[in-house]
Design a protein around this motif. Structure first.
Motif, short mmCIF file in Angstrom:
data_model
loop_
_atom_site.label_atom_id
_atom_site.label_comp_id
_atom_site.label_asym_id
_atom_site.label_seq_id
_atom_site.Cartn_x
_atom_site.Cartn_y
_atom_site.Cartn_z
N SER A 22 0.84 -1.20 0.00
CA SER A 22 0.00 0.00 0.00
C SER A 22 0.87 1.25 0.00
O SER A 22 0.55 2.25 -0.65
N GLY A 23 2.01 1.20 0.69
CA GLY A 23 2.92 2.34 0.70
C GLY A 23 3.48 2.58 -0.70
O GLY A 23 3.59 3.71 -1.16
N ARG A 24 3.79 1.49 -1.36
CA ARG A 24 4.33 1.60 -2.72
C ARG A 24 3.30 2.20 -3.66
O ARG A 24 3.57 3.11 -4.46
N LEU A 25 2.06 1.71 -3.57
CA LEU A 25 1.01 2.23 -4.44
C LEU A 25 0.69 3.68 -4.11
O LEU A 25 0.37 4.48 -5.01
N ALA A 26 0.77 4.03 -2.85
CA ALA A 26 0.52 5.42 -2.46
C ALA A 26 1.57 6.33 -3.09
O ALA A 26 1.27 7.42 -3.59
N ALA A 27 2.82 5.87 -3.10
CA ALA A 27 3.88 6.67 -3.70
C ALA A 27 3.58 6.92 -5.17
O ALA A 27 3.75 8.02 -5.70
N GLU A 28 3.13 5.87 -5.85
CA GLU A 28 2.87 6.02 -7.27
C GLU A 28 1.71 6.96 -7.53
O GLU A 28 1.75 7.77 -8.46
N ALA A 29 0.69 6.86 -6.69
CA ALA A 29 -0.45 7.77 -6.86
C ALA A 29 -0.03 9.21 -6.58
O ALA A 29 -0.43 10.13 -7.29
N ALA A 30 0.77 9.40 -5.55
CA ALA A 30 1.23 10.75 -5.21
C ALA A 30 2.07 11.31 -6.36
O ALA A 30 1.91 12.46 -6.78
N PHE A 31 2.96 10.48 -6.86
CA PHE A 31 3.84 10.90 -7.97
C PHE A 31 3.02 11.32 -9.17
O PHE A 31 3.28 12.36 -9.81
#
Lengths: 320, 258, 558
Positions: free
Chosen positions: C369-378
């Motif tokens: 979830s942290g990884r996916l959050a980073a991608e969404a933020a990016f």
């Protein structure tokens, strides 16, 4: 082994701890001499003979009047240059710790501190040093001469072995930088009793006291014994006593000769602040209190009865 | 004026002795010795009070990962960190440590050198006296209050007998007690800015100290063995039948505690 | 009487505010992550990778493109778990560039056993399919956190330890960042000599990765209308790490004793015993906080568990070297918030409730979830988009729903709730769910709040063993071992009513593994400085808020 014991003096008498170290050195066999530095101290020197010194080296100089460490390093360096000693022993104090460490640097000599015992084993001097809050003990030694040792205060009791000491005066040049720090005002003995960290006797109160008023019982006993008053986290939290008196993990760490715990359960948070005490006495009405596992003498009883009686008995003994 | 504060990075959390080396296990992260934080705070207060303090530099001897812990001092407001880090210095005792620190301090040329009260890991409370001797400077230790007065420093020194008031000219070495101040918490800006401040690592060679003057080679003390504390002896536990107070007195007399 | 009858003096509104620092004093960062746990650090690491390939964006984000706030002394200080970790998410995160052998694990799980315990016996039962751990690795989450922190810093993230996120900064329905907590207040809230006020930290995207009972997560879910239809429920896990004389060769889970099977008790849980290398073992007890007995103490149940022959034998000749406690969100799929994103905000990990209860897994979901959050933020920070626009961060929810995290959680969605019917019926239902991959029973079970459970007393405390200081220990010794040295005069960070009936005071006294609560005349006394911030009180009628940064436990191997 040839020992040199550093003697301190205060208000006209040789300091008890240094006499204790002197007595210990005498008990180890070998040759024992002492050194006394100050102004107007020559007449105190001979006394050291009773505690085992065969000879006392004295430097009596107005420049040594104030109890400052650096001129003493100069004096000791001179003395050790003229005479050779295997070991120089100091009873730890604010003054002697600075002297011993300064001397270690001056001579490039090894210093072991906070020793609670000394022995000569197979011709080697071995010190015992508590570590990790007194939970582990290390045997420590030296790899060169002279061996410098700071003994934890209150470790050795003075013991008279009879005898007299030859007093030999000496002189030493004192360096400019050693004399640069000056005493503007010197401390006098505290009238309110010793601070918790320095006290030889500590009487502590915990929740078992029941109410803040009952701290009077603890104070009375401390006064009778000439000791300091301490408190647990629980009662300080409750506002019964000031934080300055708190002993424990989040308070002060003490290692007096005698610690009397009144109404204290003795959870580990408290224990780590006082487990180095030589003798621990506990009074608590709960027989399952953890403190009974490490107290030397435990009384399961009502402290409101035992403590006043104890205070009375102590007062009587002291009056006698 | 430049102020140098000598600090030690001590092991984090529960202290543990390494049975092999018989020394403290320093393999963890490490944290700035709590007592040294008082010294850092005092240096910062002096800088804030006097307009002539140009720099507060933090000096230490230890493994390189200690730099991380030393950043706390930078976060509080210190300007620069100098860490002497050299394998040959591992296991240094008082004599060796003071030799290395004195060399680093001489290189800095700070007029005022501050130490904290003691090291939380070894409870050693003597290093400043050794360093002061090597630097040939006046020393005031156990200082609970420090003031400056025309090129001199005055320290209220805590002893067993109460407080002395001492004065020494600069340059000087001062060791502060933990009663001297309440260290500030680093601000968030301070924490974020810490990484950008200069952090120097020096080897013994940079100081002109020979490898055999430091570390175990340069030390004059050793640890032979580790053991348990002496047994406390038998625990005596009694129920009070009215005579407990007398029994306590008797026990104390036997133990020569009374 | 139920704990919910005595709600705590807590108003989420107190923790939401507009920025108040003057312009020049506000701190601005690119992406602000709250919590240096596996979710937060995975987010920071992934952002570091993405920003490496996007230098212009990195520059636009300013001096501090990625900041991670951590309330503990360092990453890992407040991290605690079993744990057996599924490495897939970490492998994905590091894109195969870091070998599993380089990750700080204690060994792969090659053998395992599940046992049903009675007071004196242990019966081996077939490992339920949800609990199979082959190919997974034993880890200390605290140690893993420290390691992930180093990787995150290598990737350019700035970690700010000893810093709490006290308030959520919101204007016009957009999350702007957080206000950090004050330090240096006294017991009554007064400013002490070294008082240091918190700061407004503004960010384009705020990622809440606070873990279980996340403070701002709880506030955000309510204020931004993100809550799902079922409430969250929790379990309390208490564990120890031991240095042992003989290596343990398998991962062990137990059920049954000392928990009681009857439906009226609602004692759901079990224990775990994991080898950590050849010379360490971790043993822990996990119990759902929907239990009803006022005298139930997970800390003491763990002590009791250790007296069982199976466990005693493993620990014989050993020494306890660490202790800790933490809650685990147990509501699963049904208790997930309806959305995990809002304008300027993303929510990850345990704080979101991403835990697979039957499999006892949450760490790899946190990382994913942290990884996916980073991608969404990016994606939302690219030119032409702005993360504060409603819908800009929708990609996160979409990605999560398409990931294995969602599939896994959905498949086991009713399992925990089934155990509300008691161990045997629950077990049967769980078996049916597994066999049908979640198709049976149909529909969604109801979840009841932990604080809504009626409290009764059964004399359970009589069976807890007295502390012997070698195998069994008391709570204060445990708190000491957690490294907790919180200053005594810190303000009380626990919101709880103190004038409560004796049964509730008793419930709290036994519940808390750190001996924070004590039943006294007229109610309960709170010793907040003992608190290890496990979060149990929030489940059972009170509310934990973050204390001063840097306080609490200093875990290293939990």
């Amino acid at each position: 082994m040839k020992f040199l014991v550093f003697l301190e003096h205060h208000e006209g008498a040789l300091q008890k701890d240094s006499l204790g170290v002197l007595s210990k050195a005498a008990s180890l066999g070998g040759e024992v001499e002492a050194v006394l530095l100050g102004a107007g101290v020559e007449e105190l020197a001979a006394d050291a003979g009773r505690y085992g010194a065969a000879r006392v080296h004295v430097m009596d100089d107005p420049l040594l009047a104030a109890p400052l460490p650096q001129p003493r390093v100069d004096a000791l360096e001179t003395l050790l240059g003229e005479q050779s000693f295997d070991a120089v022993l100091f009873a730890a104090s604010v003054l002697s710790a600075d002297v011993a460490a300064g001397l270690a640097a001056r001579l490039g000599a090894g210093l072991n501190w906070d020793l609670t015992d000394l022995a000569v084993e197979d011709g080697r001097l071995v010190g015992k040093r508590p570590e990790l809050g007194d939970s582990v003990y290390a045997d420590v030694g030296w790899t060169s001469e002279p061996r410098l040792a700071l003994i934890r205060s209150g470790t050795f009791e003075p013991a008279e072995s009879g005898g007299s000491a030859e007093v030999e005066t000496f002189e030493s040049r004192l360096q400019d930088f050693s004399l640069a720090a000056t005493m503007i005002e010197q401390a006098h003995s505290e009238s309110e009793g010793p601070s918790i960290e320095d006290a030889e006797i500590v009487v502590a109160g915990g929740r078992g006291l029941g109410s803040p008023e009952n701290f009077a019982l603890v104070e009375e006993l401390a006064k009778a014994l000439g000791g300091a008053v301490a408190a647990t986290r629980a009662v300080v939290d409750a506002g019964w006593y000031p934080y300055a008196a708190q002993v424990g993990q989040t308070g002060k760490t003490v290692s007096p000769k005698l610690y009397i715990a009144c109404g204290i359960s003795g959870a580990i948070q408290h224990k780590v602040g006082m487990q180095g005490s030589s003798v621990i006495v506990a009074i608590n009405k709960d027989t399952n209190a953890p403190i009974f596992e490490y107290a030397d003498f435990g009384v399961v009883g009502d402290l409101h009865e035992v403590v006043p009686k104890l205070t009375e008995l102590v007062k009587q003994r002291k009056a006698a | 004026m430049k102020i140098a504060v000598c600090v030690k990075v001590v092991p984090d959390g529960q202290l543990r002795l390494d049975p092999q080396s018989k020394r403290l296990d320093r393999s963890g992260e490490g944290t700035l010795n709590a007592f040294d934080v008082n010294a850092v705070e005092e240096a910062l207060k002096l800088k804030e009070a006097g307009s002539d303090v140009e720099e507060v530099v933090i000096v230490s001897l230890g493994p390189e990962r200690g730099l991380e812990a030393m950043r706390k001092a930078l976060a509080m407001g210190a300007d620069r960190v100098v860490l002497v880090s050299d394998e040959a210095a591992a296991g240094s005792d008082l004599v060796a440590t003071s030799r290395v620190l004195a060399a680093a301090l001489e290189r800095e040329g700070a007029e005022l050198v501050l130490f904290g009260q003691q090291a939380g890991d070894s409870d050693g409370a003597v290093l400043w006296a050794a360093v002061a001797d090597r630097l040939q400077r006046p020393l005031i230790s156990q200082v609970a209050e420090l003031t400056r007065q025309n090129g001199n420093v005055r320290g209220k020194r805590q002893t067993e007998y109460g407080y002395d008031l001492l004065e020494a000219p600069l340059p000087a070495v001062i060791a502060v007690s933990d009663a001297i101040n309440e260290p500030r918490y680093p601000s968030l800006k301070g924490i974020m800015g810490a990484k950008k401040k200069p952090q120097e690592t020096l080897s013994l060679g940079d100081l002109g100290v020979d490898a055999d003057e430091a570390g175990e080679a340069g030390s004059q003390t050793e640890v032979y063995a580790l053991g348990d504390p002496p047994a406390r002896g038998d625990t005596v536990k009694i129920e009070d039948d009215g005579s407990a107070a007398e029994k306590i007195v008797q026990f104390l007399r036997e133990k020569k505690a009374l | 009487m139920k704990p919910a009858d005595y709600p705590p003096p807590f108003d989420p509104g107190e923790f939401v505010a507009a920025p108040s620092d003057p312009e020049g004093e506000r701190i601005e960062v690119g992406v602000l992550i709250v919590g240096a746990g596996p979710a937060g650090l995975a987010c920071a690491i992934r952002l570091g990778q993405l920003l490496e390939g996007a230098p212009e964006l990195a520059e636009r984000l300013g001096d501090v493109p990625v900041a991670v706030l951590e309330k503990g002394k360092q990453p890992g200080s407040h991290l605690l778990s079993g744990a057996v970790v599924n490495p897939r998410s970490l492998r994905t995160l590091f894109k195969g560039r870091v070998k599993t052998s380089e990750m700080p694990f204690y060994g792969r799980v090659d053998h395992e056993g599940v046992y049903f315990l009675t007071q004196g016996r242990a019966v081996r039962i077939p490992t339920p399919p949800t609990m199979r751990n082959h190919g997974n690795y034993v880890a200390s989450l605290s140690r893993l956190g420290r390691w992930l922190g180093e990787r995150a810093e290598e990737g350019g993230a700035t970690i700010l330890p000893e810093t709490t996120a006290a308030k959520l900064l919101v204007t016009d329905g957009r999350v702007r960042g957080v206000r950090t907590g004050d330090r240096g207040r006294g017991r009554g809230g007064e400013e002490l000599a070294n008082f240091e006020p918190g700061s407004d930290v503004l960010a384009r995207v705020t990622v809440l990765a606070e873990g279980t009972q996340g403070h701002l997560t709880g506030v955000a879910l309510g204020r931004l209308a993100l809550e799902g239809k079922s409430p969250q429920v929790w379990a309390l896990g208490v564990k120890e790490v031991w240095r042992v004389a003989r290596p343990l060769d398998r991962v062990i889970h137990t059920m049954g004793w000392p928990l009681r099977a009857g439906a009226k008790y609602r004692e759901f849980g079990g224990s775990f015993i994991y080898p950590m290398g050849p010379d360490m073992v971790t043993v822990g007890m996990v119990v759902g906080l929907d239990y009803r007995d006022a005298e139930l103490s997970v800390h003491d149940l763990l002590q009791e568990l250790k007296t069982h022959p199976l466990v005693r034998k493993i620990l014989e000749g050993g020494e306890r070297i660490a202790w800790g406690a933490k809650t685990i969100p147990e509501g699963g799929f049904l208790s997930l918030p309806r959305r995990l994103s809002a304008p300027g905000l993303l929510i990850c990990g345990d704080g979101a409730g991403l835990v697979n209860v039957p499999a006892l897994k949450g760490i790899h979901y946190a990382v994913e979830s942290g990884r996916l959050a980073a991608e969404a933020a990016f994606a939302a920070l690219q030119p032409g988009e702005t993360p504060g626009r409603p819908g800009a961060l929708d990609g996160y929810d979409a990605a999560l729903r398409e990931s294995f995290v969602w599939t896994d959680l959905r498949r086991v969605r009713n399992m925990r709730q089934a155990f509300g019917r008691g161990f045997w019926l629950g077990g049967a239902l769980a078996g049916a769910m597994t066999a049908t991959r979640g198709a049976f029973p149909p529909g969604d079970a109801r979840t009841e709040r932990d604080a809504d459970q009626e409290v009764f007393t059964s004399g359970r405390a009589a069976s807890y063993p007295a502390a012997d200081g070698k195998l069994t220990f008391d709570k204060l010794s445990s708190v000491f071992l957690s490294g907790n040295k919180t200053r005594d005069d810190a303000p009380n960070h626990i919101r709880v009513r103190t004038d409560v009936p004796p049964e509730l005071a008793q419930l709290w006294e036994h519940m808390c593994p750190a001996q924070v609560y004590e039943a006294v005349d007229g109610g309960v006394e709170v010793t907040a400085s003992n608190c290890v911030q496990c979060g149990a009180i929030t489940a059972k009628g009170g509310r934990l808020t973050p204390p001063e940064g840097g306080s609490g436990p200093e875990y290293t191997v939990t």
